[in-house]
Design a protein around this motif. Structure first.
Motif, PDB file in Angstrom:
ATOM      1  N   VAL A   1     -14.475   5.329 -30.056  1.00  0.00           N
ATOM      2  CA  VAL A   1     -13.347   6.201 -29.722  1.00  0.00           C
ATOM      3  C   VAL A   1     -13.787   7.270 -28.725  1.00  0.00           C
ATOM      4  O   VAL A   1     -13.121   7.515 -27.721  1.00  0.00           O
ATOM      5  CB  VAL A   1     -12.751   6.863 -30.991  1.00  0.00           C
ATOM      6  N   LEU A   2     -14.926   7.908 -28.992  1.00  0.00           N
ATOM      7  CA  LEU A   2     -15.394   8.977 -28.107  1.00  0.00           C
ATOM      8  C   LEU A   2     -15.690   8.480 -26.697  1.00  0.00           C
ATOM      9  O   LEU A   2     -15.534   9.233 -25.732  1.00  0.00           O
ATOM     10  CB  LEU A   2     -16.631   9.653 -28.700  1.00  0.00           C
ATOM     11  N   ASN A   3     -16.081   7.229 -26.567  1.00  0.00           N
ATOM     12  CA  ASN A   3     -16.353   6.673 -25.239  1.00  0.00           C
ATOM     13  C   ASN A   3     -15.104   6.529 -24.383  1.00  0.00           C
ATOM     14  O   ASN A   3     -15.188   6.337 -23.178  1.00  0.00           O
ATOM     15  CB  ASN A   3     -17.084   5.341 -25.349  1.00  0.00           C
ATOM     16  N   LYS A   4     -13.928   6.639 -25.000  1.00  0.00           N
ATOM     17  CA  LYS A   4     -12.666   6.573 -24.252  1.00  0.00           C
ATOM     18  C   LYS A   4     -12.274   7.930 -23.681  1.00  0.00           C
ATOM     19  O   LYS A   4     -11.306   8.035 -22.944  1.00  0.00           O
ATOM     20  CB  LYS A   4     -11.539   6.073 -25.163  1.00  0.00           C
ATOM     21  N   LEU A   5     -13.022   8.979 -24.038  1.00  0.00           N
ATOM     22  CA  LEU A   5     -12.689  10.348 -23.640  1.00  0.00           C
ATOM     23  C   LEU A   5     -13.619  10.816 -22.526  1.00  0.00           C
ATOM     24  O   LEU A   5     -14.704  10.264 -22.358  1.00  0.00           O
ATOM     25  CB  LEU A   5     -12.827  11.267 -24.854  1.00  0.00           C
ATOM     26  N   PRO A   6     -13.208  11.848 -21.781  1.00  0.00           N
ATOM     27  CA  PRO A   6     -14.114  12.399 -20.766  1.00  0.00           C
ATOM     28  C   PRO A   6     -15.447  12.804 -21.413  1.00  0.00           C
ATOM     29  O   PRO A   6     -15.490  13.582 -22.357  1.00  0.00           O
ATOM     30  CB  PRO A   6     -13.356  13.614 -20.231  1.00  0.00           C
ATOM     31  N   GLN A   7     -16.516  12.230 -20.895  1.00  0.00           N
ATOM     32  CA  GLN A   7     -17.818  12.382 -21.530  1.00  0.00           C
ATOM     33  C   GLN A   7     -18.360  13.803 -21.529  1.00  0.00           C
ATOM     34  O   GLN A   7     -19.160  14.161 -22.386  1.00  0.00           O
ATOM     35  CB  GLN A   7     -18.820  11.426 -20.883  1.00  0.00           C
ATOM     36  N   ILE A   8     -17.933  14.630 -20.595  1.00  0.00           N
ATOM     37  CA  ILE A   8     -18.410  16.011 -20.585  1.00  0.00           C
ATOM     38  C   ILE A   8     -18.029  16.729 -21.877  1.00  0.00           C
ATOM     39  O   ILE A   8     -18.752  17.609 -22.353  1.00  0.00           O
ATOM     40  CB  ILE A   8     -17.896  16.770 -19.340  1.00  0.00           C
ATOM     41  N   GLY A   9     -16.922  16.324 -22.490  1.00  0.00           N
ATOM     42  CA  GLY A   9     -16.502  16.926 -23.754  1.00  0.00           C
ATOM     43  C   GLY A   9     -17.469  16.661 -24.888  1.00  0.00           C
ATOM     44  O   GLY A   9     -17.600  17.461 -25.813  1.00  0.00           O
ATOM     45  N   ILE A  10     -18.182  15.551 -24.830  1.00  0.00           N
ATOM     46  CA  ILE A  10     -19.133  15.211 -25.879  1.00  0.00           C
ATOM     47  C   ILE A  10     -20.320  16.176 -25.867  1.00  0.00           C
ATOM     48  O   ILE A  10     -20.935  16.437 -26.896  1.00  0.00           O
ATOM     49  CB  ILE A  10     -19.583  13.741 -25.748  1.00  0.00           C
ATOM     50  N   LEU A  11     -20.603  16.753 -24.725  1.00  0.00           N
ATOM     51  CA  LEU A  11     -21.725  17.689 -24.624  1.00  0.00           C
ATOM     52  C   LEU A  11     -21.515  18.949 -25.459  1.00  0.00           C
ATOM     53  O   LEU A  11     -22.463  19.687 -25.705  1.00  0.00           O
ATOM     54  CB  LEU A  11     -21.961  18.084 -23.161  1.00  0.00           C
ATOM     55  N   THR A  12     -20.297  19.194 -25.898  1.00  0.00           N
ATOM     56  CA  THR A  12     -20.025  20.383 -26.701  1.00  0.00           C
ATOM     57  C   THR A  12     -20.455  20.197 -28.157  1.00  0.00           C
ATOM     58  O   THR A  12     -20.374  21.131 -28.936  1.00  0.00           O
ATOM     59  CB  THR A  12     -18.532  20.769 -26.657  1.00  0.00           C
ATOM     60  N   PHE A  13     -20.918  19.002 -28.512  1.00  0.00           N
ATOM     61  CA  PHE A  13     -21.252  18.716 -29.902  1.00  0.00           C
ATOM     62  C   PHE A  13     -22.733  18.490 -30.112  1.00  0.00           C
ATOM     63  O   PHE A  13     -23.407  17.868 -29.310  1.00  0.00           O
ATOM     64  CB  PHE A  13     -20.459  17.507 -30.404  1.00  0.00           C
ATOM     65  N   GLU A  14     -23.190  18.999 -31.223  1.00  0.00           N
ATOM     66  CA  GLU A  14     -24.578  18.823 -31.640  1.00  0.00           C
ATOM     67  C   GLU A  14     -24.791  17.401 -32.158  1.00  0.00           C
ATOM     68  O   GLU A  14     -25.794  16.765 -31.881  1.00  0.00           O
ATOM     69  CB  GLU A  14     -24.856  19.844 -32.741  1.00  0.00           C
TER      70      GLU A  14
ATOM     71  N   VAL B   1     -13.771  20.967 -27.095  1.00  0.00           N
ATOM     72  CA  VAL B   1     -13.449  21.156 -25.677  1.00  0.00           C
ATOM     73  C   VAL B   1     -12.709  22.479 -25.493  1.00  0.00           C
ATOM     74  O   VAL B   1     -12.996  23.249 -24.575  1.00  0.00           O
ATOM     75  CB  VAL B   1     -12.626  19.959 -25.143  1.00  0.00           C
ATOM     76  N   TRP B   2     -11.764  22.770 -26.385  1.00  0.00           N
ATOM     77  CA  TRP B   2     -11.007  24.033 -26.332  1.00  0.00           C
ATOM     78  C   TRP B   2     -11.967  25.221 -26.366  1.00  0.00           C
ATOM     79  O   TRP B   2     -11.872  26.148 -25.587  1.00  0.00           O
ATOM     80  CB  TRP B   2     -10.034  24.097 -27.504  1.00  0.00           C
ATOM     81  N   ARG B   3     -12.903  25.152 -27.284  1.00  0.00           N
ATOM     82  CA  ARG B   3     -13.830  26.261 -27.498  1.00  0.00           C
ATOM     83  C   ARG B   3     -14.823  26.428 -26.349  1.00  0.00           C
ATOM     84  O   ARG B   3     -15.152  27.532 -25.961  1.00  0.00           O
ATOM     85  CB  ARG B   3     -14.582  26.013 -28.815  1.00  0.00           C
ATOM     86  N   GLU B   4     -15.299  25.316 -25.775  1.00  0.00           N
ATOM     87  CA  GLU B   4     -16.406  25.386 -24.827  1.00  0.00           C
ATOM     88  C   GLU B   4     -16.044  25.097 -23.368  1.00  0.00           C
ATOM     89  O   GLU B   4     -16.766  25.533 -22.483  1.00  0.00           O
ATOM     90  CB  GLU B   4     -17.519  24.411 -25.253  1.00  0.00           C
ATOM     91  N   LEU B   5     -14.987  24.350 -23.115  1.00  0.00           N
ATOM     92  CA  LEU B   5     -14.732  23.889 -21.746  1.00  0.00           C
ATOM     93  C   LEU B   5     -13.422  24.351 -21.126  1.00  0.00           C
ATOM     94  O   LEU B   5     -13.180  24.085 -19.956  1.00  0.00           O
ATOM     95  CB  LEU B   5     -14.799  22.353 -21.677  1.00  0.00           C
ATOM     96  N   THR B   6     -12.579  25.006 -21.905  1.00  0.00           N
ATOM     97  CA  THR B   6     -11.356  25.523 -21.292  1.00  0.00           C
ATOM     98  C   THR B   6     -11.652  26.895 -20.697  1.00  0.00           C
ATOM     99  O   THR B   6     -12.475  27.647 -21.210  1.00  0.00           O
ATOM    100  CB  THR B   6     -10.206  25.659 -22.317  1.00  0.00           C
ATOM    101  N   THR B   7     -10.960  27.185 -19.617  1.00  0.00           N
ATOM    102  CA  THR B   7     -11.093  28.497 -18.990  1.00  0.00           C
ATOM    103  C   THR B   7     -10.096  29.452 -19.642  1.00  0.00           C
ATOM    104  O   THR B   7      -9.191  29.030 -20.373  1.00  0.00           O
ATOM    105  CB  THR B   7     -10.790  28.416 -17.484  1.00  0.00           C
ATOM    106  N   LEU B   8     -10.249  30.703 -19.340  1.00  0.00           N
ATOM    107  CA  LEU B   8      -9.299  31.705 -19.828  1.00  0.00           C
ATOM    108  C   LEU B   8      -7.892  31.359 -19.336  1.00  0.00           C
ATOM    109  O   LEU B   8      -6.912  31.465 -20.079  1.00  0.00           O
ATOM    110  CB  LEU B   8      -9.716  33.098 -19.345  1.00  0.00           C
ATOM    111  N   GLU B   9      -7.803  30.894 -18.092  1.00  0.00           N
ATOM    112  CA  GLU B   9      -6.498  30.496 -17.540  1.00  0.00           C
ATOM    113  C   GLU B   9      -5.921  29.295 -18.294  1.00  0.00           C
ATOM    114  O   GLU B   9      -4.728  29.267 -18.605  1.00  0.00           O
ATOM    115  CB  GLU B   9      -6.631  30.171 -16.051  1.00  0.00           C
ATOM    116  N   ASP B  10      -6.766  28.292 -18.593  1.00  0.00           N
ATOM    117  CA  ASP B  10      -6.314  27.126 -19.360  1.00  0.00           C
ATOM    118  C   ASP B  10      -5.737  27.557 -20.705  1.00  0.00           C
ATOM    119  O   ASP B  10      -4.646  27.141 -21.091  1.00  0.00           O
ATOM    120  CB  ASP B  10      -7.471  26.159 -19.650  1.00  0.00           C
ATOM    121  N   ARG B  11      -6.499  28.381 -21.421  1.00  0.00           N
ATOM    122  CA  ARG B  11      -6.052  28.824 -22.751  1.00  0.00           C
ATOM    123  C   ARG B  11      -4.776  29.658 -22.665  1.00  0.00           C
ATOM    124  O   ARG B  11      -3.894  29.544 -23.503  1.00  0.00           O
ATOM    125  CB  ARG B  11      -7.174  29.588 -23.452  1.00  0.00           C
ATOM    126  N   SER B  12      -4.686  30.483 -21.631  1.00  0.00           N
ATOM    127  CA  SER B  12      -3.483  31.300 -21.447  1.00  0.00           C
ATOM    128  C   SER B  12      -2.259  30.422 -21.198  1.00  0.00           C
ATOM    129  O   SER B  12      -1.202  30.630 -21.790  1.00  0.00           O
ATOM    130  CB  SER B  12      -3.708  32.271 -20.284  1.00  0.00           C
TER     131      SER B  12
END
Length: 181
Positions: free
Chosen positions: A10-23, A103-114
């Motif tokens: 399942v995770l391989n179907k997602l943008p891989q940069i998002g996986i970097l946010t996980f231990e 991804v929300w916690r680590e890869l969204t910008t302030l503008e994205d969250r706003s």
């Protein structure tokens, strides 16, 4: 899904940069009983809670139709094969939701969250319906639920909220470009 291999599929179907946010990512084999913000009993089928700032582990529990009778009463009316497909969709949504919270916690910008918060609160103010009850708990949960639906049922998300659909589609496209870079 029931295995670490399926989680990775399942995770391989997602943008891989998002996986970097996980231990780490693992299948725990259990689902925990909990109550939501309105006191409704539910199950924790996935978790991506940071122990400290930075990367977090994703844990995904074993899903069983009996756990989801209240949220998905349609499961009881399905054939065994239909129920299996529905459970795979639910499990996929759980994994994507947890991925999206990281991804929300680590890869969204302030503008994205706003921008997302504005979409979330528009849904509340205009008394539109949220994609799920869980999405009404706050912008981060809404983002996770909408990301999950964008993978398993994009047309359903588009039908419920075209603005959120477009935001998620553009956001994931941008993440995919960053992943390729």
């Amino acid at each position: 899904l029931g295995s670490n291999e399926k989680v990775m599929e399942v995770l391989n179907k997602l943008p891989q940069i998002g996986i970097l946010t996980f231990e780490s990512m693992r299948h725990t084999g259990k689902v925990e009983l909990t109550k939501d913000s309105e006191g409704r009993v539910g199950f924790v089928a996935g978790e991506a809670t940071p122990q400290k700032s930075g990367r977090v582990p994703i844990k995904v529990g074993e899903h069983h139709p009996d756990f989801f009778k209240e949220q998905h009463p349609e499961l009881e009316k399905m054939t065994a094969q239909e129920r299996e497909q529905a459970m795979q969709r639910i499990e996929t949504e759980t994994i994507v939701h947890e991925w999206a919270e990281g991804v929300w916690r680590e890869l969204t910008t302030l503008e994205d969250r706003s921008q997302w918060r504005e979409l979330h609160f528009q849904t509340m103010w205009q008394e539109k319906r949220f994609i799920t009850n869980r999405a009404s708990d706050g912008p981060k949960e809404d983002f996770g639920e909408c990301c999950a639906m964008s993978i398993t049922n994009p047309e359903g998300l588009k039908e419920v909220d075209k603005n959120k659909y477009n935001f998620i589609r553009n956001f994931l496209s941008d993440l995919e470009k960053e992943s390729q870079w």
